[in-house]
Write a protein that holds these residues in place. Structure first.
Motif, PDB file in Angstrom:
ATOM      1  N   LEU A  29       0.838  -1.310  -0.072  1.00 20.98           N
ATOM      2  CA  LEU A  29      -0.077  -0.123   0.075  1.00 20.98           C
ATOM      3  C   LEU A  29       1.127   1.321  -0.145  1.00 20.98           C
ATOM      4  O   LEU A  29       0.275   2.406  -0.045  1.00 20.98           O
ATOM      5  CB  LEU A  29      -0.777  -0.131   1.313  1.00 20.98           C
ATOM      6  N   GLN A  30       2.245   1.191   0.313  1.00 19.39           N
ATOM      7  CA  GLN A  30       3.018   2.442   0.219  1.00 19.39           C
ATOM      8  C   GLN A  30       2.706   3.280   1.276  1.00 19.39           C
ATOM      9  O   GLN A  30       2.591   4.555   0.888  1.00 19.39           O
ATOM     10  CB  GLN A  30       3.125   3.186  -1.066  1.00 19.39           C
ATOM     11  N   ILE A  31       2.350   2.599   2.573  1.00 20.36           N
ATOM     12  CA  ILE A  31       2.042   3.542   3.659  1.00 20.36           C
ATOM     13  C   ILE A  31       2.909   2.765   4.799  1.00 20.36           C
ATOM     14  O   ILE A  31       3.373   1.790   4.694  1.00 20.36           O
ATOM     15  CB  ILE A  31       0.717   3.628   3.831  1.00 20.36           C
ATOM     16  N   SER A  32       2.876   3.420   6.001  1.00 17.32           N
ATOM     17  CA  SER A  32       3.609   3.160   7.245  1.00 17.32           C
ATOM     18  C   SER A  32       2.770   2.042   7.885  1.00 17.32           C
ATOM     19  O   SER A  32       1.575   1.925   7.551  1.00 17.32           O
ATOM     20  CB  SER A  32       4.089   4.230   8.096  1.00 17.32           C
ATOM     21  N   ARG A  33       3.325   1.208   8.600  1.00 15.10           N
ATOM     22  CA  ARG A  33       2.669   0.242   9.277  1.00 15.10           C
ATOM     23  C   ARG A  33       1.840   0.924  10.408  1.00 15.10           C
ATOM     24  O   ARG A  33       0.574   0.140  10.732  1.00 15.10           O
ATOM     25  CB  ARG A  33       3.820  -0.933  10.000  1.00 15.10           C
ATOM     26  N   SER A  34       2.118   2.115  10.826  1.00 14.51           N
ATOM     27  CA  SER A  34       1.220   2.662  11.712  1.00 14.51           C
ATOM     28  C   SER A  34       0.045   2.798  10.930  1.00 14.51           C
ATOM     29  O   SER A  34      -1.227   2.914  11.543  1.00 14.51           O
ATOM     30  CB  SER A  34       1.857   3.718  12.257  1.00 14.51           C
ATOM     31  N   ALA A  35      -0.101   3.455   9.697  1.00 15.85           N
ATOM     32  CA  ALA A  35      -1.021   3.760   9.046  1.00 15.85           C
ATOM     33  C   ALA A  35      -2.002   2.530   8.805  1.00 15.85           C
ATOM     34  O   ALA A  35      -3.261   2.504   8.624  1.00 15.85           O
ATOM     35  CB  ALA A  35      -0.716   4.470   7.650  1.00 15.85           C
ATOM     36  N   LYS A  38      -3.845   1.819  11.651  1.00 17.20           N
ATOM     37  CA  LYS A  38      -5.201   2.868  11.796  1.00 17.20           C
ATOM     38  C   LYS A  38      -6.404   2.381  10.911  1.00 17.20           C
ATOM     39  O   LYS A  38      -7.634   2.382  10.985  1.00 17.20           O
ATOM     40  CB  LYS A  38      -4.611   4.235  11.470  1.00 17.20           C
ATOM     41  N   HIS A  39      -5.878   1.966   9.609  1.00 14.88           N
ATOM     42  CA  HIS A  39      -6.926   1.450   8.713  1.00 14.88           C
ATOM     43  C   HIS A  39      -7.633   0.247   9.191  1.00 14.88           C
ATOM     44  O   HIS A  39      -9.181   0.234   9.028  1.00 14.88           O
ATOM     45  CB  HIS A  39      -6.219   0.949   7.136  1.00 14.88           C
ATOM     46  N   MET A  40      -6.931  -0.627   9.872  1.00 14.64           N
ATOM     47  CA  MET A  40      -7.422  -1.809  10.465  1.00 14.64           C
ATOM     48  C   MET A  40      -8.613  -1.543  11.582  1.00 14.64           C
ATOM     49  O   MET A  40      -9.796  -1.904  11.831  1.00 14.64           O
ATOM     50  CB  MET A  40      -6.449  -2.785  11.301  1.00 14.64           C
ATOM     51  N   LYS A  41      -8.208  -0.411  12.341  1.00 15.98           N
ATOM     52  CA  LYS A  41      -9.233  -0.068  13.257  1.00 15.98           C
ATOM     53  C   LYS A  41     -10.599   0.864  12.593  1.00 15.98           C
ATOM     54  O   LYS A  41     -11.589   0.645  13.137  1.00 15.98           O
ATOM     55  CB  LYS A  41      -8.793   0.989  14.163  1.00 15.98           C
ATOM     56  N   GLU A  42     -10.433   1.543  11.448  1.00 14.99           N
ATOM     57  CA  GLU A  42     -11.568   1.695  10.741  1.00 14.99           C
ATOM     58  C   GLU A  42     -12.301   0.752  10.356  1.00 14.99           C
ATOM     59  O   GLU A  42     -13.619   0.845  10.436  1.00 14.99           O
ATOM     60  CB  GLU A  42     -11.281   2.957   9.584  1.00 14.99           C
ATOM     61  N   LEU A  43     -11.872  -0.394   9.869  1.00 13.37           N
ATOM     62  CA  LEU A  43     -12.501  -1.502   9.519  1.00 13.37           C
ATOM     63  C   LEU A  43     -13.262  -2.276  10.546  1.00 13.37           C
ATOM     64  O   LEU A  43     -14.505  -2.581  10.430  1.00 13.37           O
ATOM     65  CB  LEU A  43     -11.744  -2.523   8.612  1.00 13.37           C
ATOM     66  N   GLU A  44     -12.769  -2.244  11.847  1.00 18.74           N
ATOM     67  CA  GLU A  44     -13.271  -2.487  12.780  1.00 18.74           C
ATOM     68  C   GLU A  44     -14.660  -1.824  13.223  1.00 18.74           C
ATOM     69  O   GLU A  44     -15.743  -2.388  13.803  1.00 18.74           O
ATOM     70  CB  GLU A  44     -12.392  -2.599  14.161  1.00 18.74           C
TER      71      GLU A  44
END
Length: 332
Positions: A29-35, A38-44
């Protein structure tokens, strides 16, 4: 929907319940692991249950029962239909929003879905019961390059797509009741509302609305509808994931639409007739001040109903009529 989040759930789905590391996701995704986290939290927040294990990574262990912009685009396998999607938790009518978006230049294939409609409507502005969390309430924006007189064929095409979807996904056998309803066991399961903005020789856009009763129980329906309406749950005894039904319907509709544009209406008409309600059976037709018995023969290419009068064998082409589809109980 955030494009990277869409890529993320696509990557996870491709692993089929296997773990995928945060580093791999970060690289893809060419983003940081922190990002990524954060996306995982939005999916939750959308109801996905995501398992995170050190040195293994992430996997989705349960898909949500609710619908949202994310859940609808998870695994959506269309090329254009629904790729631009507007989701509302609550709205007056998806038709109203779709008209507004179309007038603002929304692209061909844009879709509006609501979890609840406050003023859902069907043909002739009849109200449509659209309670939260139970059904599918959606509208699609199409910009077909066809003559305006062919627009009614899109309603017939949509009806075929609904029936084919429910056969394949839910293993039920609904029928298409002219002009725009889906019936099962003599009860209404779904309705279609088609509205068009056009000039004399050119369609600007067509809005096709769909209301489908999915997880309603009998007592969820208003008392006045309990003997005339049904739902997929009533027919099967099961709860159904609405997002999956929407996705499969959009795939079915896109395929039929593309065939229609490329090859014409013949195949669609054939499929419509194969699934028609009361085809070959006797009905009662009320036109003007006359009521007569007829045999339902089929439809014309423009969507008109073809009926043969029992008394004199004369064939009638009906564009609008009040029809008694079966006898009342006190006449049996």
């Amino acid at each position: 929907m955030d494009n990277r989040r869409k890529q993320l759930i696509t990557l996870l789905s491709q692993k089929d319940n296997q773990y995928i590391s945060g580093q791999v996701l970060s690289n893809e995704l060419q983003i940081s692991r922190s990002a990524v986290w954060k996306h995982m939290k939005e999916l939750e927040k959308d109801g996905y249950i995501i398992e995170a294990v050190t040195r293994k990574g992430y996997r989705i262990v349960k898909h949500p029962d609710k619908i949202s912009g994310n859940t609808l685009q998870w695994g959506l396998e269309t090329n254009w239909l629904g790729q631009s999607l507007t989701f509302e938790e609550q709205t007056e009518s998806t038709q109203t929003i779709a008209h507004q978006l179309a007038q603002q230049g929304a692209i061909h294939g844009s879709v509006v879905v609501a979890d609840e409609q406050l003023e859902g409507r069907g043909r002739l502005n009849r109200p449509w019961h659209s309670e939260k969390g139970s059904g599918i309430w959606m509208s699609m924006i199409l910009r077909p390059e066809i003559q305006p007189h062919k627009a009614p064929q899109l309603t017939l095409l949509t009806a075929v797509a609904i029936v084919e979807t429910l056969k394949k996904v839910c293993k039920i056998e609904p029928k298409i009741k002219w002009p725009n309803d889906i019936f099962i066991h003599d009860r209404k399961l779904a309705g279609i509302l088609t509205e068009m903005q056009a000039e004399t020789d050119q369609i600007q856009y067509v809005i096709i609305g769909l209301g489908l009763n999915v997880n309603h129980r009998s007592d969820d329906l208003p008392e006045a509808l309990q003997n005339i309406a049904s739902s997929i749950h009533i027919e099967t005894g099961k709860q159904w994931p609405r997002a999956h039904i929407i996705q499969r319907f959009l795939v079915e509709l896109e395929g039929l639409y593309e065939h229609f544009i490329q090859h014409g209406f013949a195949k669609i008409k054939e499929m419509w007739l194969a699934n028609a309600y009361k085809i070959g059976e006797q009905i009662t037709v009320h036109t003007r001040n006359k009521a007569w018995e007829g045999i339902l023969l089929g439809i014309q290419d423009d969507g008109a109903l073809r009926v043969e009068e029992v008394e004199n064998k004369e064939q009638h082409i009906l564009y609008s009529a009040e029809i008694e589809w079966h006898k009342r109980r006190d006449e049996e």
